[in-house]
Design a protein around this motif. Structure first.
Motif, PDB file in Angstrom:
ATOM      1  N   ALA A  66      16.805  -3.916  37.124  1.00  0.00           N
ATOM      2  CA  ALA A  66      16.328  -5.297  37.013  1.00  0.00           C
ATOM      3  C   ALA A  66      17.175  -6.076  36.017  1.00  0.00           C
ATOM      4  N   GLY A  67      17.592  -5.405  34.930  1.00  0.00           N
ATOM      5  CA  GLY A  67      18.440  -6.071  33.943  1.00  0.00           C
ATOM      6  C   GLY A  67      19.799  -6.435  34.486  1.00  0.00           C
ATOM      7  N   ALA A  68      20.258  -5.710  35.501  1.00  0.00           N
ATOM      8  CA  ALA A  68      21.550  -6.006  36.136  1.00  0.00           C
ATOM      9  C   ALA A  68      21.402  -6.993  37.288  1.00  0.00           C
ATOM     10  N   GLN A  69      20.214  -7.592  37.403  1.00  0.00           N
ATOM     11  CA  GLN A  69      19.923  -8.602  38.434  1.00  0.00           C
ATOM     12  C   GLN A  69      19.905  -8.022  39.846  1.00  0.00           C
ATOM     13  N   LEU A  70      19.625  -6.731  39.969  1.00  0.00           N
ATOM     14  CA  LEU A  70      19.433  -6.134  41.287  1.00  0.00           C
ATOM     15  C   LEU A  70      17.991  -6.359  41.727  1.00  0.00           C
ATOM     16  N   THR A  71      17.790  -6.474  43.029  1.00  0.00           N
ATOM     17  CA  THR A  71      16.428  -6.582  43.537  1.00  0.00           C
ATOM     18  C   THR A  71      15.753  -5.217  43.478  1.00  0.00           C
ATOM     19  N   VAL A  72      14.452  -5.214  43.661  1.00  0.00           N
ATOM     20  CA  VAL A  72      13.712  -3.949  43.661  1.00  0.00           C
ATOM     21  C   VAL A  72      14.243  -3.023  44.740  1.00  0.00           C
ATOM     22  N   TRP A  73      14.528  -3.577  45.922  1.00  0.00           N
ATOM     23  CA  TRP A  73      14.987  -2.732  47.020  1.00  0.00           C
ATOM     24  C   TRP A  73      16.404  -2.225  46.788  1.00  0.00           C
ATOM     25  N   GLN A  74      17.246  -3.016  46.181  1.00  0.00           N
ATOM     26  CA  GLN A  74      18.594  -2.548  45.855  1.00  0.00           C
ATOM     27  C   GLN A  74      18.536  -1.415  44.831  1.00  0.00           C
ATOM     28  N   THR A  75      17.692  -1.569  43.832  1.00  0.00           N
ATOM     29  CA  THR A  75      17.546  -0.527  42.808  1.00  0.00           C
ATOM     30  C   THR A  75      17.009   0.759  43.416  1.00  0.00           C
ATOM     31  N   CYS A  76      15.991   0.635  44.256  1.00  0.00           N
ATOM     32  CA  CYS A  76      15.406   1.819  44.880  1.00  0.00           C
ATOM     33  C   CYS A  76      16.387   2.483  45.848  1.00  0.00           C
ATOM     34  N   ALA A  77      17.196   1.687  46.550  1.00  0.00           N
ATOM     35  CA  ALA A  77      18.174   2.257  47.478  1.00  0.00           C
ATOM     36  C   ALA A  77      19.198   3.109  46.734  1.00  0.00           C
ATOM     37  N   LEU A  78      19.574   2.689  45.526  1.00  0.00           N
ATOM     38  CA  LEU A  78      20.513   3.483  44.740  1.00  0.00           C
ATOM     39  C   LEU A  78      19.926   4.857  44.420  1.00  0.00           C
ATOM     40  N   SER A  79      18.652   4.880  44.032  1.00  0.00           N
ATOM     41  CA  SER A  79      18.036   6.162  43.710  1.00  0.00           C
ATOM     42  C   SER A  79      17.850   7.031  44.947  1.00  0.00           C
ATOM     43  N   LEU A  80      17.525   6.411  46.072  1.00  0.00           N
ATOM     44  CA  LEU A  80      17.316   7.178  47.290  1.00  0.00           C
ATOM     45  C   LEU A  80      18.607   7.762  47.846  1.00  0.00           C
ATOM     46  N   LEU A  81      19.685   6.976  47.798  1.00  0.00           N
ATOM     47  CA  LEU A  81      20.922   7.366  48.467  1.00  0.00           C
ATOM     48  C   LEU A  81      21.946   8.005  47.532  1.00  0.00           C
ATOM     49  N   GLY A 100       9.544   1.255  37.587  1.00  0.00           N
ATOM     50  CA  GLY A 100      10.306   0.517  36.591  1.00  0.00           C
ATOM     51  C   GLY A 100      10.840  -0.800  37.122  1.00  0.00           C
ATOM     52  N   ALA A 101      11.344  -0.783  38.363  1.00  0.00           N
ATOM     53  CA  ALA A 101      11.888  -2.008  38.947  1.00  0.00           C
ATOM     54  C   ALA A 101      10.799  -3.044  39.195  1.00  0.00           C
ATOM     55  N   VAL A 102       9.652  -2.605  39.723  1.00  0.00           N
ATOM     56  CA  VAL A 102       8.553  -3.537  39.988  1.00  0.00           C
ATOM     57  C   VAL A 102       7.996  -4.083  38.677  1.00  0.00           C
ATOM     58  N   GLY A 103       7.816  -3.196  37.699  1.00  0.00           N
ATOM     59  CA  GLY A 103       7.275  -3.634  36.415  1.00  0.00           C
ATOM     60  C   GLY A 103       8.192  -4.611  35.706  1.00  0.00           C
ATOM     61  N   ALA A 104       9.500  -4.325  35.702  1.00  0.00           N
ATOM     62  CA  ALA A 104      10.447  -5.231  35.059  1.00  0.00           C
ATOM     63  C   ALA A 104      10.530  -6.548  35.808  1.00  0.00           C
TER      64      ALA A 104
END
Length: 267
Positions: free
Chosen positions: A68-83, A181-185
């Motif tokens: 979130a601090g890097a201005q990524l969306t929730v889905w972009q952040t989650c995609a990084l962790s998934l992939l 973390g992404a949703v909360g931030a």
């Protein structure tokens, strides 16, 4: 993700931060006969593996905030962790993006850090000897923590169990905490107002700190890499100084080789 061929600590004391080598163990010789090693109870292997998976997986919360601090969306952040699913590379990517680096430079830095997983795969392949259809799925789980837990097991059965339980539990918890973390931030609004934009660099510094506390080559590489990056900041675009810091590794290796050659000449 890396292929298996026939690849930010473990309960046995092996350190597994994203930059460390899990090391070896007398029972981790791929050529050893599993039948001659003393087997561990399945319950003990599962307990230790779950301890690593749950403890390390919780740090996905920090990655969600960093995304979130890097201005990524929730889905972009989650995609990084998934992939991607390799903590050091993920933190390096969002940290570089948060600093204003070009996306290609940020991705290149993350790839450099992820190369070690391919080396882990070469070590784990003979140790696990998984059926061919399972190898692509197992490859996604080849990271520092699963490698460390696997290599300290005394036999192949325990190694497979430890690898599977550590990998699956860590993958699930890491992705759930990333989402949290992404949703909360994101619900807090602008991360910069709360200092959350510094989460990525702060966590990455925490990953580097154990190397600074060690002696010998680890400290030399860490310090030289930091000096190279700092010297290049005013001269090069954002993100490039981090890539330049990689030159610390061959530089220290070259100095070690020269020192060894000089020692032989004087002997």
């Amino acid at each position: 993700m890396t292929a298996l061929h026939p690849p930010d600590s473990s309960p046995t004391g092996t350190t597994t931060d994203p930059g460390s080598d899990p090391g070896s163990d007398p029972g981790s010789d791929p050529g050893s006969d599993p039948g001659t090693a003393r087997a561990r109870p399945d319950a003990a292997v599962v307990r230790d593996a779950l301890g690593v998976g749950l403890a390390v997986g919780a740090s996905g919360l920090a990655f969600g905030v960093a995304g979130a601090g890097a201005q990524l969306t929730v889905w972009q952040t989650c995609a990084l962790s998934l992939l991607v699913f390799t903590g050091a590379s993920q933190f390096a990517l969002v940290g570089a993006l948060a600093a204003g680096a070009a996306p290609l430079a940020a991705v290149a830095g993350a790839l450099f850090l992820g190369v070690r997983n391919a080396l882990y795969g070469l070590r784990l392949g003979p140790r696990l000897q998984l059926p061919r259809p399972l190898r692509p799925f197992a490859a996604q789980l080849v990271i520092d923590e699963t490698t460390a837990v696997t290599l300290v097991q005394p036999d192949r059965r325990s190694a497979r169990l430890g690898f599977t339980v550590t990998g699956v539990s860590l993958y699930l918890v890491w992705n759930l905490t990333t989402l949290a973390g992404a949703v909360g931030a994101g619900a807090l609004g602008d991360p910069g107002r709360y200092g959350l934009d510094a989460a990525g660099p702060a966590v990455f510094l925490a990953l580097l700190w154990p190397r600074l506390r060690e002696g010998g080559e680890e400290r030399s590489v860490a310090l030289l890499g930091a000096l190279l990056a700092l010297a290049a900041v005013p001269l090069l675009p954002a993100g490039v100084p981090v890539l330049l810091a990689v030159l610390a590794v061959p530089a220290v290796a070259l100095l070690r080789g020269l020192r060894s050659a000089r020692g032989k000449d004087t002997a």
